[in-house]
Motif scaffolding. Sequence first.
Motif, PDB file in Angstrom:
ATOM      1  N   GLN A   1     135.839  60.137  -2.369  1.00  0.00           N
ATOM      2  CA  GLN A   1     135.019  60.207  -1.162  1.00  0.00           C
ATOM      3  C   GLN A   1     133.566  59.859  -1.481  1.00  0.00           C
ATOM      4  O   GLN A   1     132.923  59.125  -0.727  1.00  0.00           O
ATOM      5  CB  GLN A   1     135.123  61.597  -0.544  1.00  0.00           C
ATOM      6  CG  GLN A   1     134.471  61.696   0.808  1.00  0.00           C
ATOM      7  CD  GLN A   1     134.795  62.994   1.513  1.00  0.00           C
ATOM      8  OE1 GLN A   1     135.673  63.740   1.100  1.00  0.00           O
ATOM      9  NE2 GLN A   1     134.106  63.273   2.590  1.00  0.00           N
ATOM     10  N   ASP A   2     133.034  60.363  -2.583  1.00  0.00           N
ATOM     11  CA  ASP A   2     131.651  60.051  -2.957  1.00  0.00           C
ATOM     12  C   ASP A   2     131.479  58.565  -3.258  1.00  0.00           C
ATOM     13  O   ASP A   2     130.467  57.962  -2.886  1.00  0.00           O
ATOM     14  CB  ASP A   2     131.217  60.875  -4.171  1.00  0.00           C
ATOM     15  CG  ASP A   2     130.989  62.340  -3.837  1.00  0.00           C
ATOM     16  OD1 ASP A   2     130.856  62.681  -2.639  1.00  0.00           O
ATOM     17  OD2 ASP A   2     130.943  63.158  -4.778  1.00  0.00           O
ATOM     18  N   GLU A   3     132.439  57.971  -3.933  1.00  0.00           N
ATOM     19  CA  GLU A   3     132.361  56.545  -4.236  1.00  0.00           C
ATOM     20  C   GLU A   3     132.419  55.710  -2.962  1.00  0.00           C
ATOM     21  O   GLU A   3     131.698  54.711  -2.828  1.00  0.00           O
ATOM     22  CB  GLU A   3     133.487  56.138  -5.187  1.00  0.00           C
ATOM     23  CG  GLU A   3     133.327  56.709  -6.590  1.00  0.00           C
ATOM     24  CD  GLU A   3     134.564  56.554  -7.455  1.00  0.00           C
ATOM     25  OE1 GLU A   3     134.393  56.519  -8.694  1.00  0.00           O
ATOM     26  OE2 GLU A   3     135.700  56.481  -6.923  1.00  0.00           O
ATOM     27  N   ILE A   4     133.242  56.127  -2.022  1.00  0.00           N
ATOM     28  CA  ILE A   4     133.316  55.397  -0.760  1.00  0.00           C
ATOM     29  C   ILE A   4     132.027  55.582   0.040  1.00  0.00           C
ATOM     30  O   ILE A   4     131.550  54.643   0.681  1.00  0.00           O
ATOM     31  CB  ILE A   4     134.566  55.812   0.047  1.00  0.00           C
ATOM     32  CG1 ILE A   4     135.815  55.312  -0.687  1.00  0.00           C
ATOM     33  CG2 ILE A   4     134.518  55.253   1.465  1.00  0.00           C
ATOM     34  CD1 ILE A   4     137.132  55.762  -0.098  1.00  0.00           C
ATOM     35  N   ALA A   5     131.428  56.753  -0.028  1.00  0.00           N
ATOM     36  CA  ALA A   5     130.142  56.972   0.643  1.00  0.00           C
ATOM     37  C   ALA A   5     129.091  56.022   0.087  1.00  0.00           C
ATOM     38  O   ALA A   5     128.284  55.459   0.839  1.00  0.00           O
ATOM     39  CB  ALA A   5     129.700  58.424   0.492  1.00  0.00           C
ATOM     40  N   ARG A   6     129.086  55.823  -1.227  1.00  0.00           N
ATOM     41  CA  ARG A   6     128.139  54.878  -1.833  1.00  0.00           C
ATOM     42  C   ARG A   6     128.448  53.443  -1.399  1.00  0.00           C
ATOM     43  O   ARG A   6     127.537  52.653  -1.153  1.00  0.00           O
ATOM     44  CB  ARG A   6     128.146  55.014  -3.355  1.00  0.00           C
ATOM     45  CG  ARG A   6     127.435  56.281  -3.832  1.00  0.00           C
ATOM     46  CD  ARG A   6     127.163  56.282  -5.325  1.00  0.00           C
ATOM     47  NE  ARG A   6     128.369  56.350  -6.128  1.00  0.00           N
ATOM     48  CZ  ARG A   6     129.005  57.484  -6.451  1.00  0.00           C
ATOM     49  NH1 ARG A   6     128.537  58.638  -6.030  1.00  0.00           N
ATOM     50  NH2 ARG A   6     130.084  57.452  -7.196  1.00  0.00           N
ATOM     51  N   LEU A   7     129.737  53.114  -1.308  1.00  0.00           N
ATOM     52  CA  LEU A   7     130.141  51.787  -0.835  1.00  0.00           C
ATOM     53  C   LEU A   7     129.660  51.565   0.594  1.00  0.00           C
ATOM     54  O   LEU A   7     129.090  50.517   0.917  1.00  0.00           O
ATOM     55  CB  LEU A   7     131.664  51.641  -0.917  1.00  0.00           C
ATOM     56  CG  LEU A   7     132.267  50.379  -0.293  1.00  0.00           C
ATOM     57  CD1 LEU A   7     131.781  49.129  -1.015  1.00  0.00           C
ATOM     58  CD2 LEU A   7     133.790  50.462  -0.332  1.00  0.00           C
ATOM     59  N   VAL A   8     129.855  52.545   1.451  1.00  0.00           N
ATOM     60  CA  VAL A   8     129.410  52.446   2.842  1.00  0.00           C
ATOM     61  C   VAL A   8     127.893  52.277   2.896  1.00  0.00           C
ATOM     62  O   VAL A   8     127.378  51.437   3.642  1.00  0.00           O
ATOM     63  CB  VAL A   8     129.862  53.682   3.653  1.00  0.00           C
ATOM     64  CG1 VAL A   8     129.177  53.744   5.011  1.00  0.00           C
ATOM     65  CG2 VAL A   8     131.375  53.671   3.815  1.00  0.00           C
ATOM     66  N   ALA A   9     127.172  53.046   2.093  1.00  0.00           N
ATOM     67  CA  ALA A   9     125.712  52.940   2.074  1.00  0.00           C
ATOM     68  C   ALA A   9     125.266  51.556   1.616  1.00  0.00           C
ATOM     69  O   ALA A   9     124.290  51.008   2.142  1.00  0.00           O
ATOM     70  CB  ALA A   9     125.126  54.017   1.169  1.00  0.00           C
TER      71      ALA A   9
END
Length: 162
Positions: free
Chosen positions: A127-135
């Motif tokens: 989830q954290d990695e995807i949050a960074r991807l989204v950002a």
Amino acid sequence: MKTIEERRGVRKKWSDERLTLELANAAASERGSLVELLLDLVEFDHRSLSQKGSYPTLFAYCTRKLGYSSSEAGRRIAVARKSEQFPLLLVMIERAELHLSGAAMIAGLLTPENHAEVLRRANGRTQDEIARLVAALAPKPAPRDRIRALSAPPESAGLVPR
């Protein structure tokens, strides 16, 4: 049906190998059930059955009738609706390549032009990695400069300009 305590007791008797296998099977089954639920939500939404059942929206139906929290309902609805355009979302969820939270996070970013690349980059991520991807894919604009008028101090405060 057995009680929770009875089901717990059965598991205490399982070997480590059996418990590991049962857990993996339950997780796979849960993902399959989630995909079925998302497919059902899409069809339910198309038929506007929530309104026919006296709920103003699918969200209201999911929270009031199905008992989901607002965040659980929102994630399921977002992914279900986006899966119509991009069925690979559901395939990835079923294969444990993408979790529901991650799918919901990227759903709003997916376009016909970028979906293959975005889903490839989200594959297997936390989830954290995807949050960074989204950002990285949709950076928030810098806040605008603002000028704020300050009120004049009251004359009674003894701060009258000379």
